[in-house]
Design an enzyme around this catalytic site. Structure first.
Site, PDB file in Angstrom:
ATOM      1  N   LYS A  58     -10.444  31.439   6.190  1.00  0.00           N
ATOM      2  CA  LYS A  58      -9.656  30.367   5.553  1.00  0.00           C
ATOM      3  C   LYS A  58     -10.205  30.032   4.168  1.00  0.00           C
ATOM      4  O   LYS A  58      -9.472  29.551   3.306  1.00  0.00           O
ATOM      5  CB  LYS A  58      -9.624  29.126   6.446  1.00  0.00           C
ATOM      6  N   THR A  81      -8.659  22.965   4.087  1.00  0.00           N
ATOM      7  CA  THR A  81      -9.357  23.631   2.992  1.00  0.00           C
ATOM      8  C   THR A  81      -8.414  24.012   1.859  1.00  0.00           C
ATOM      9  O   THR A  81      -8.825  24.091   0.702  1.00  0.00           O
ATOM     10  CB  THR A  81     -10.073  24.894   3.526  1.00  0.00           C
TER      11      THR A  81
END
Length: 316
Positions: A198, A255
Protein backbone atom coordinates in the site's frame (compact mmCIF):
# COMPACT_ATOMS: atom_id res chain seq x y z
CA UNK A 1 2.77 -8.87 38.18
CA UNK A 2 4.37 -6.33 35.84
CA UNK A 3 5.40 -7.57 32.39
CA UNK A 4 8.34 -6.34 30.36
CA UNK A 5 8.15 -5.59 26.64
CA UNK A 6 11.06 -4.84 24.33
CA UNK A 7 10.17 -2.50 21.46
CA UNK A 8 12.95 -2.43 18.89
CA UNK A 9 12.86 0.78 16.88
CA UNK A 10 12.32 4.27 18.31
CA UNK A 11 10.77 5.97 15.31
CA UNK A 12 7.28 7.45 15.44
CA UNK A 13 5.44 4.12 15.15
CA UNK A 14 7.71 2.27 17.56
CA UNK A 15 7.39 5.06 20.10
CA UNK A 16 3.59 5.15 19.76
CA UNK A 17 3.30 1.39 20.33
CA UNK A 18 5.75 1.56 23.23
CA UNK A 19 3.68 4.37 24.78
CA UNK A 20 0.47 2.35 24.42
CA UNK A 21 2.00 -0.69 26.13
CA UNK A 22 3.55 1.40 28.90
CA UNK A 23 0.27 3.23 29.46
CA UNK A 24 -1.31 -0.20 29.99
CA UNK A 25 1.20 -0.92 32.75
CA UNK A 26 4.01 -2.86 31.05
CA UNK A 27 7.61 -1.96 31.73
CA UNK A 28 8.82 -1.03 28.24
CA UNK A 29 12.38 -0.95 26.94
CA UNK A 30 12.43 1.11 23.76
CA UNK A 31 15.59 0.34 21.79
CA UNK A 32 17.35 2.74 19.42
CA UNK A 33 20.75 2.54 17.77
CA UNK A 34 21.35 6.18 18.70
CA UNK A 35 22.47 6.86 22.26
CA UNK A 36 21.83 10.60 21.88
CA UNK A 37 18.19 9.89 21.03
CA UNK A 38 17.85 7.62 24.07
CA UNK A 39 19.40 10.24 26.34
CA UNK A 40 17.02 12.90 25.03
CA UNK A 41 13.95 10.66 25.41
CA UNK A 42 14.87 9.64 28.96
CA UNK A 43 15.68 13.19 30.01
CA UNK A 44 12.57 14.83 28.57
CA UNK A 45 9.95 12.06 28.65
CA UNK A 46 9.27 12.76 24.98
CA UNK A 47 10.58 11.58 21.62
CA UNK A 48 10.80 15.10 20.22
CA UNK A 49 12.60 13.84 17.10
CA UNK A 50 9.93 11.42 15.88
CA UNK A 51 6.78 11.85 17.98
CA UNK A 52 6.77 15.39 19.38
CA UNK A 53 4.08 16.33 21.86
CA UNK A 54 3.42 12.80 23.15
CA UNK A 55 4.23 12.54 26.86
CA UNK A 56 5.88 9.20 27.62
CA UNK A 57 5.26 7.44 30.95
CA UNK A 58 8.10 6.81 33.39
CA UNK A 59 7.87 3.03 32.92
CA UNK A 60 9.11 3.52 29.34
CA UNK A 61 12.90 3.68 29.17
CA UNK A 62 14.92 4.14 25.99
CA UNK A 63 18.20 2.24 25.63
CA UNK A 64 20.82 1.64 22.95
CA UNK A 65 21.78 -1.70 24.58
CA UNK A 66 19.98 -4.42 22.62
CA UNK A 67 20.71 -7.13 25.16
CA UNK A 68 19.41 -5.01 28.03
CA UNK A 69 16.27 -4.17 26.05
CA UNK A 70 15.39 -7.80 25.28
CA UNK A 71 16.61 -9.42 28.51
CA UNK A 72 13.71 -10.59 30.66
CA UNK A 73 11.07 -9.51 28.14
CA UNK A 74 7.89 -11.55 27.74
CA UNK A 75 7.13 -9.94 24.37
CA UNK A 76 9.44 -8.48 21.69
CA UNK A 77 8.14 -6.01 19.10
CA UNK A 78 10.13 -5.28 15.92
CA UNK A 79 9.41 -1.79 14.57
CA UNK A 80 12.65 -1.01 12.73
CA UNK A 81 12.44 0.00 9.04
CA UNK A 82 12.21 -2.98 6.68
CA UNK A 83 15.69 -2.42 5.23
CA UNK A 84 17.16 -2.71 8.74
CA UNK A 85 15.08 -5.59 10.05
CA UNK A 86 17.47 -8.37 9.04
CA UNK A 87 20.49 -6.80 10.73
CA UNK A 88 18.57 -6.08 13.93
CA UNK A 89 16.99 -9.55 13.96
CA UNK A 90 20.40 -11.15 13.51
CA UNK A 91 21.86 -9.08 16.35
CA UNK A 92 18.82 -9.81 18.54
CA UNK A 93 18.81 -13.58 17.90
CA UNK A 94 21.20 -14.56 20.76
CA UNK A 95 19.11 -12.59 23.25
CA UNK A 96 15.84 -13.97 21.89
CA UNK A 97 17.34 -17.46 22.24
CA UNK A 98 17.57 -16.91 25.99
CA UNK A 99 13.84 -16.12 26.08
CA UNK A 100 12.97 -19.65 24.90
CA UNK A 101 10.36 -20.67 27.52
CA UNK A 102 9.12 -23.29 25.10
CA UNK A 103 8.65 -20.69 22.38
CA UNK A 104 5.89 -18.90 24.26
CA UNK A 105 7.36 -15.38 24.10
CA UNK A 106 5.54 -13.59 21.26
CA UNK A 107 7.70 -11.93 18.61
CA UNK A 108 5.61 -9.20 16.99
CA UNK A 109 6.49 -7.40 13.77
CA UNK A 110 4.88 -4.01 13.18
CA UNK A 111 7.11 -3.24 10.18
CA UNK A 112 5.69 -2.98 6.66
CA UNK A 113 7.99 -3.60 3.73
CA UNK A 114 9.89 -5.95 1.42
CA UNK A 115 13.63 -6.49 1.51
CA UNK A 116 15.23 -5.21 -1.69
CA UNK A 117 17.65 -7.98 -2.66
CA UNK A 118 15.94 -11.09 -1.30
CA UNK A 119 12.38 -9.89 -2.06
CA UNK A 120 11.39 -11.32 1.32
CA UNK A 121 8.59 -9.94 3.47
CA UNK A 122 9.22 -9.41 7.16
CA UNK A 123 7.73 -12.77 8.16
CA UNK A 124 10.31 -14.49 5.97
CA UNK A 125 13.20 -12.35 7.18
CA UNK A 126 12.40 -12.94 10.86
CA UNK A 127 11.88 -16.67 10.33
CA UNK A 128 15.29 -16.85 8.68
CA UNK A 129 17.21 -14.86 11.29
CA UNK A 130 15.59 -15.69 14.63
CA UNK A 131 16.08 -18.96 16.60
CA UNK A 132 13.83 -21.87 15.57
CA UNK A 133 11.71 -21.70 18.73
CA UNK A 134 10.77 -18.09 17.94
CA UNK A 135 9.36 -18.86 14.50
CA UNK A 136 6.20 -20.40 15.88
CA UNK A 137 5.67 -17.37 18.11
CA UNK A 138 5.63 -14.79 15.32
CA UNK A 139 2.75 -12.34 15.00
CA UNK A 140 2.23 -9.41 12.64
CA UNK A 141 0.47 -6.14 13.44
CA UNK A 142 -0.90 -4.15 10.53
CA UNK A 143 -3.76 -1.87 9.55
CA UNK A 144 -4.69 1.80 9.14
CA UNK A 145 -2.80 3.50 11.94
CA UNK A 146 -0.92 6.79 12.05
CA UNK A 147 1.48 6.99 15.00
CA UNK A 148 0.48 10.53 15.96
CA UNK A 149 -3.21 9.64 16.17
CA UNK A 150 -2.61 6.43 18.14
CA UNK A 151 -0.40 8.34 20.59
CA UNK A 152 -3.27 10.83 20.92
CA UNK A 153 -5.62 7.94 21.81
CA UNK A 154 -7.82 8.41 18.77
CA UNK A 155 -9.96 5.34 18.03
CA UNK A 156 -7.97 2.96 15.82
CA UNK A 157 -8.33 -0.63 14.61
CA UNK A 158 -5.56 -3.03 13.58
CA UNK A 159 -5.26 -6.67 12.63
CA UNK A 160 -3.01 -9.22 14.36
CA UNK A 161 -1.97 -12.11 12.12
CA UNK A 162 -0.38 -15.27 13.50
CA UNK A 163 -0.47 -18.98 12.76
CA UNK A 164 -0.57 -20.01 16.43
CA UNK A 165 -4.02 -19.15 17.83
CA UNK A 166 -2.69 -18.83 21.39
CA UNK A 167 0.03 -16.39 20.32
CA UNK A 168 -2.52 -14.46 18.27
CA UNK A 169 -4.95 -14.19 21.18
CA UNK A 170 -2.19 -13.17 23.58
CA UNK A 171 -0.88 -10.40 21.31
CA UNK A 172 -4.39 -9.13 20.61
CA UNK A 173 -5.03 -8.84 24.34
CA UNK A 174 -1.70 -7.11 25.00
CA UNK A 175 -2.35 -4.37 22.45
CA UNK A 176 -6.10 -3.96 22.98
CA UNK A 177 -7.20 -0.75 24.71
CA UNK A 178 -10.42 1.28 24.78
CA UNK A 179 -9.02 3.23 21.80
CA UNK A 180 -7.20 0.44 19.94
CA UNK A 181 -9.30 -2.49 18.80
CA UNK A 182 -7.50 -5.61 17.56
CA UNK A 183 -8.90 -8.07 15.01
CA UNK A 184 -7.64 -11.59 14.31
CA UNK A 185 -6.24 -13.14 11.12
CA UNK A 186 -4.31 -16.28 10.25
CA UNK A 187 -3.43 -14.97 6.78
CA UNK A 188 0.14 -13.77 7.23
CA UNK A 189 0.91 -13.51 3.47
CA UNK A 190 -2.19 -11.40 2.86
CA UNK A 191 -1.63 -9.11 5.84
CA UNK A 192 2.05 -8.64 5.00
CA UNK A 193 1.28 -7.85 1.34
CA UNK A 194 -1.33 -5.29 2.29
CA UNK A 195 0.98 -3.53 4.73
CA UNK A 196 3.97 -3.36 2.41
CA UNK A 197 2.49 -2.70 -1.01
CA UNK A 198 0.00 0.00 0.00
CA UNK A 199 2.97 2.32 0.53
CA UNK A 200 3.84 2.13 -3.17
CA UNK A 201 0.25 2.84 -4.19
CA UNK A 202 0.21 5.77 -1.76
CA UNK A 203 3.14 7.37 -3.56
CA UNK A 204 1.14 7.12 -6.78
CA UNK A 205 -1.90 8.63 -5.05
CA UNK A 206 0.23 11.53 -3.85
CA UNK A 207 1.57 12.09 -7.35
CA UNK A 208 -1.89 12.36 -8.92
CA UNK A 209 -2.99 14.74 -6.14
CA UNK A 210 0.14 16.82 -6.62
CA UNK A 211 -0.53 17.01 -10.35
CA UNK A 212 -3.96 18.43 -9.65
CA UNK A 213 -6.17 15.50 -10.64
CA UNK A 214 -9.48 15.02 -8.85
CA UNK A 215 -11.39 12.56 -6.73
CA UNK A 216 -12.28 10.38 -9.72
CA UNK A 217 -8.60 9.79 -10.42
CA UNK A 218 -7.77 9.06 -6.80
CA UNK A 219 -10.67 6.60 -6.41
CA UNK A 220 -9.67 4.77 -9.59
CA UNK A 221 -6.05 4.60 -8.46
CA UNK A 222 -6.89 3.25 -4.99
CA UNK A 223 -9.27 0.64 -6.38
CA UNK A 224 -6.88 -0.60 -9.06
CA UNK A 225 -4.05 -0.44 -6.55
CA UNK A 226 -6.02 -2.75 -4.29
CA UNK A 227 -6.33 -5.20 -7.17
CA UNK A 228 -2.55 -5.20 -7.63
CA UNK A 229 -1.97 -5.87 -3.93
CA UNK A 230 -4.57 -8.65 -3.84
CA UNK A 231 -3.05 -10.36 -6.88
CA UNK A 232 0.37 -10.47 -5.21
CA UNK A 233 -1.16 -11.73 -1.97
CA UNK A 234 -2.90 -14.57 -3.79
CA UNK A 235 0.28 -15.43 -5.67
CA UNK A 236 1.96 -15.80 -2.26
CA UNK A 237 -0.81 -18.04 -0.93
CA UNK A 238 -2.87 -15.35 0.77
CA UNK A 239 -6.57 -14.61 0.51
CA UNK A 240 -8.13 -11.79 -1.50
CA UNK A 241 -10.70 -11.39 1.31
CA UNK A 242 -7.94 -10.29 3.66
CA UNK A 243 -7.31 -7.32 1.38
CA UNK A 244 -10.94 -6.23 1.80
CA UNK A 245 -10.21 -5.66 5.49
CA UNK A 246 -8.05 -3.48 7.71
CA UNK A 247 -4.68 -4.64 6.37
CA UNK A 248 -5.78 -4.06 2.78
CA UNK A 249 -8.47 -1.54 1.92
CA UNK A 250 -8.34 0.10 5.35
CA UNK A 251 -4.61 0.78 5.28
CA UNK A 252 -4.68 1.68 1.59
CA UNK A 253 -7.37 4.34 2.03
CA UNK A 254 -5.59 5.85 5.04
CA UNK A 255 -2.18 5.98 3.40
CA UNK A 256 -3.47 7.25 0.05
CA UNK A 257 -5.63 10.04 1.48
CA UNK A 258 -4.28 10.99 4.90
CA UNK A 259 -2.18 14.13 5.17
CA UNK A 260 -0.02 12.42 7.81
CA UNK A 261 1.03 9.78 5.27
CA UNK A 262 4.76 10.07 4.55
CA UNK A 263 4.46 8.03 1.36
CA UNK A 264 1.62 10.16 0.02
CA UNK A 265 3.65 13.25 0.92
CA UNK A 266 6.61 11.98 -1.12
CA UNK A 267 4.36 11.43 -4.13
CA UNK A 268 2.54 14.74 -3.66
CA UNK A 269 5.75 16.75 -3.67
CA UNK A 270 7.02 14.88 -6.72
CA UNK A 271 3.71 15.53 -8.44
CA UNK A 272 4.36 19.21 -7.81
CA UNK A 273 7.66 18.87 -9.65
CA UNK A 274 10.18 18.44 -6.84
CA UNK A 275 13.10 15.99 -7.10
CA UNK A 276 12.90 12.80 -5.03
CA UNK A 277 16.22 13.46 -3.28
CA UNK A 278 15.06 16.92 -2.20
CA UNK A 279 11.75 15.58 -0.90
CA UNK A 280 13.42 12.84 1.13
CA UNK A 281 15.99 15.24 2.55
CA UNK A 282 13.24 17.37 4.03
CA UNK A 283 10.98 14.53 5.18
CA UNK A 284 12.82 13.65 8.38
CA UNK A 285 11.23 10.18 8.55
CA UNK A 286 11.47 6.92 6.60
CA UNK A 287 9.00 6.57 3.72
CA UNK A 288 8.94 2.79 3.28
CA UNK A 289 7.34 2.97 -0.17
CA UNK A 290 10.46 4.46 -1.77
CA UNK A 291 12.57 1.36 -1.16
CA UNK A 292 9.58 -0.99 -1.46
CA UNK A 293 8.81 0.26 -4.99
CA UNK A 294 11.90 -1.51 -6.32
CA UNK A 295 11.18 -4.67 -4.31
CA UNK A 296 7.55 -4.71 -5.44
CA UNK A 297 8.52 -4.21 -9.07
CA UNK A 298 11.06 -7.05 -8.92
CA UNK A 299 8.62 -9.28 -7.04
CA UNK A 300 5.88 -8.68 -9.60
CA UNK A 301 8.22 -9.82 -12.36
CA UNK A 302 9.27 -12.86 -10.36
CA UNK A 303 5.67 -13.89 -9.61
CA UNK A 304 4.50 -12.88 -13.12
CA UNK A 305 1.83 -10.59 -11.66
CA UNK A 306 0.86 -7.51 -13.66
CA UNK A 307 1.27 -4.38 -11.49
CA UNK A 308 1.05 -1.33 -13.79
CA UNK A 309 0.79 1.27 -10.99
CA UNK A 310 3.77 -0.21 -9.17
CA UNK A 311 5.69 -0.39 -12.42
CA UNK A 312 5.19 3.33 -13.09
CA UNK A 313 6.08 4.34 -9.52
CA UNK A 314 9.28 2.33 -9.84
CA UNK A 315 10.04 3.99 -13.17
CA UNK A 316 9.54 7.44 -11.65
Amino acid sequence: MTSKVAVLGAGAWGTALAKLLADKGDDVSLWSRRRELCDAVNASGENARYLPGAALPKNLVCTDDLGAAIGGADMVVFVVPSHGTRDVARAAAPYVQKLAHGGSVPIVSATKGIENDSLMFMDEVLAEELPPHARGALAFLSGPSFAKELAGRMPTAVVIAARDPDIRAHVMKRFHTPYLRTYASDDIPGVECGGALKNVIAIAAGIVDGMGFGHNTRAALITRGLAEVANVAMARGGSALTLAGLAGMGDLVLTCTGELSRNRTVGYEMGKGRKLADVLAGLGHVAEGVKTAKSAYDLARKLEVDMPITREVHAI
